[in-house]
Design a protein around this motif. Structure first.
Motif, mmCIF file in Angstrom:
data_model
loop_
_atom_site.group_PDB
_atom_site.id
_atom_site.type_symbol
_atom_site.label_atom_id
_atom_site.label_comp_id
_atom_site.label_asym_id
_atom_site.label_seq_id
_atom_site.Cartn_x
_atom_site.Cartn_y
_atom_site.Cartn_z
ATOM 1 N N PHE A 194 31.339 7.026 4.416
ATOM 2 C CA PHE A 194 30.738 7.826 3.147
ATOM 3 C C PHE A 194 31.762 7.510 2.044
ATOM 4 C CE2 PHE A 194 28.228 9.783 6.364
ATOM 5 C CZ PHE A 194 26.951 9.842 5.810
ATOM 6 N N ASN A 195 31.304 7.323 1.221
ATOM 7 C CA ASN A 195 32.387 7.153 -0.345
ATOM 8 C C ASN A 195 31.881 8.488 -1.210
ATOM 9 O OD1 ASN A 195 34.456 5.439 0.179
ATOM 10 N ND2 ASN A 195 32.902 3.821 0.225
ATOM 11 N N ASN B 188 39.345 14.318 -5.933
ATOM 12 C CA ASN B 188 38.107 13.764 -6.884
ATOM 13 C C ASN B 188 37.298 12.763 -6.169
ATOM 14 O OD1 ASN B 188 39.422 11.165 -7.230
ATOM 15 N ND2 ASN B 188 40.853 12.218 -8.464
ATOM 16 N N HIS B 189 37.706 12.404 -4.951
ATOM 17 C CA HIS B 189 36.923 11.500 -4.114
ATOM 18 C C HIS B 189 37.269 11.696 -2.610
ATOM 19 C CE1 HIS B 189 35.461 7.607 -2.503
ATOM 20 N NE2 HIS B 189 34.709 7.560 -3.231
ATOM 21 N N LEU B 190 36.244 11.739 -1.813
ATOM 22 C CA LEU B 190 36.527 11.950 -0.542
ATOM 23 C C LEU B 190 35.679 10.807 0.403
ATOM 24 C CD1 LEU B 190 37.531 13.614 1.783
ATOM 25 C CD2 LEU B 190 35.397 14.910 1.721
ATOM 26 N N SER B 191 36.205 10.368 1.463
ATOM 27 C CA SER B 191 36.004 9.281 2.151
ATOM 28 C C SER B 191 35.797 9.924 3.640
ATOM 29 C CB SER B 191 36.406 7.809 2.202
ATOM 30 O OG SER B 191 36.609 7.170 0.947
ATOM 31 N N LEU B 192 34.720 9.862 4.185
ATOM 32 C CA LEU B 192 34.481 10.179 5.574
ATOM 33 C C LEU B 192 34.230 9.155 6.390
ATOM 34 C CD1 LEU B 192 32.336 13.447 5.077
ATOM 35 C CD2 LEU B 192 35.065 13.515 5.289
ATOM 36 N N HIS B 193 34.819 8.840 7.498
ATOM 37 C CA HIS B 193 34.727 7.622 8.472
ATOM 38 C C HIS B 193 34.211 8.299 9.738
ATOM 39 C CE1 HIS B 193 36.215 4.160 11.077
ATOM 40 N NE2 HIS B 193 34.805 4.018 10.687
ATOM 41 N N PHE B 194 33.110 8.203 10.268
ATOM 42 C CA PHE B 194 32.603 8.491 11.322
ATOM 43 C C PHE B 194 32.571 7.443 12.531
ATOM 44 C CE2 PHE B 194 30.848 11.605 8.496
ATOM 45 C CZ PHE B 194 30.713 12.676 8.839
ATOM 46 N N VAL B 195 33.117 7.933 13.468
ATOM 47 C CA VAL B 195 33.110 6.836 14.638
ATOM 48 C C VAL B 195 32.860 7.246 16.018
ATOM 49 C CG1 VAL B 195 35.073 5.796 13.682
ATOM 50 C CG2 VAL B 195 35.779 7.358 15.018
ATOM 51 N N GLY B 196 32.250 6.480 16.953
ATOM 52 C CA GLY B 196 32.041 6.629 18.283
ATOM 53 C C GLY B 196 30.645 7.575 18.286
ATOM 54 N N ASN B 197 30.256 7.704 19.693
ATOM 55 C CA ASN B 197 29.264 8.693 19.842
ATOM 56 C C ASN B 197 29.166 9.077 21.596
ATOM 57 O OD1 ASN B 197 27.720 6.736 20.859
ATOM 58 N ND2 ASN B 197 26.368 6.658 18.929
ATOM 59 N N GLY B 198 28.116 9.559 21.997
ATOM 60 C CA GLY B 198 28.036 9.611 23.328
ATOM 61 C C GLY B 198 27.519 8.497 24.030
ATOM 62 N N GLY B 199 27.506 7.154 23.571
ATOM 63 C CA GLY B 199 26.930 6.042 24.148
ATOM 64 C C GLY B 199 25.650 5.675 23.404
ATOM 65 N N ALA B 200 24.948 6.248 22.701
ATOM 66 C CA ALA B 200 23.818 5.597 21.945
ATOM 67 C C ALA B 200 24.121 4.574 21.313
ATOM 68 C CB ALA B 200 23.236 6.649 21.036
ATOM 69 N N GLU B 201 23.205 3.608 20.697
ATOM 70 C CA GLU B 201 23.367 2.527 20.171
ATOM 71 C C GLU B 201 23.584 2.823 18.422
ATOM 72 O OE1 GLU B 201 20.776 -1.407 18.567
ATOM 73 O OE2 GLU B 201 20.077 -0.276 20.310
#
Length: 201
Positions: free
Chosen positions: A69-70, A141-154
């Motif tokens: 997210f930006n 003034n700007h936030l980036s959120l990088h989500f990585v990985g999960n429990g094994g789902a596609e």
């Protein structure tokens, strides 16, 4: 009302609701969500506190389990807290990395060191706060959120992203108009110019 999140802590969500109101200070027209399965679904996870449990609005990743997210704000923000409601079972992201004031980040940019990162717990009620380093996020003034990985789902899924902090209007830079003289404007120079003009004609 008190709720217990997946991390084992008990939280009072009545108090949190008043504080998590920065969604209204996000420049939603310019939010970018990279690798979203459905176009423009990423911005829908920034919603009022009362609607955080609405599962009809969510974002799902596309080609893998990453989401980026930006998030531009309409002013300057002192960020203090983050709440995330991830998807069910194995679709919930494992980790989020935060980057401040780096507009238009891409997946090529996330190799740089994050300003802060969190391991995410299961929080179906949206009451577990991830505390941000206020000193680090005092002028954002700007936030980036990088989500990585999960429990094994596609794919990974997110229902809600809540932000807590203080907002102040951004500094507006006015247009400065400068006038420069092409020729010195003294009587002496004007007279000489006239003489030259007469000689040419």
């Amino acid at each position: 009302m008190e709720h217990q999140c997946g991390c084992g802590s008990v939280h009072n969500d009545g108090e949190l609701g008043v504080q998590y109101n920065l969604y209204s200070k996000i420049d939603k027209d310019n939010v970018e969500c990279l690798n979203e399965y459905q176009e423009n679904s990423g911005v829908t996870v920034f919603k009022p506190w009362e609607e955080r449990l609405d599962t009809s609005k969510f974002v799902e990743s596309d080609l893998d389990n990453e989401l980026l997210f930006n998030i531009p704000f309409t002013g300057n923000v002192k960020l203090k807290g983050l709440i995330i409601i991830g998807g069910e079972d194995q679709t919930r992201p494992n980790k989020v990395k935060l980057y401040k004031n780096r507009p238009h980040m891409t997946f090529d940019d996330v190799t740089i060191e994050a300003d802060q990162e969190f391991e995410l717990c299961n929080d179906e009620n949206g009451v577990h706060e991830y505390p941000l380093r206020v000193v680090k996020f005092s002028t954002v003034n700007h936030l980036s959120l990088h989500f990585v990985g999960n429990g094994g789902a596609e794919r990974s899924k997110i229902y809600y992203i809540g932000l807590k902090g203080e907002w102040t209007p951004g500094h507006q830079h006015g247009v400065t108009i400068c006038t420069y003289e092409v020729l010195p404007q003294s009587d002496k120079h004007i007279k000489r110019l006239d003489e030259v003009t007469r000689e040419i004609t």
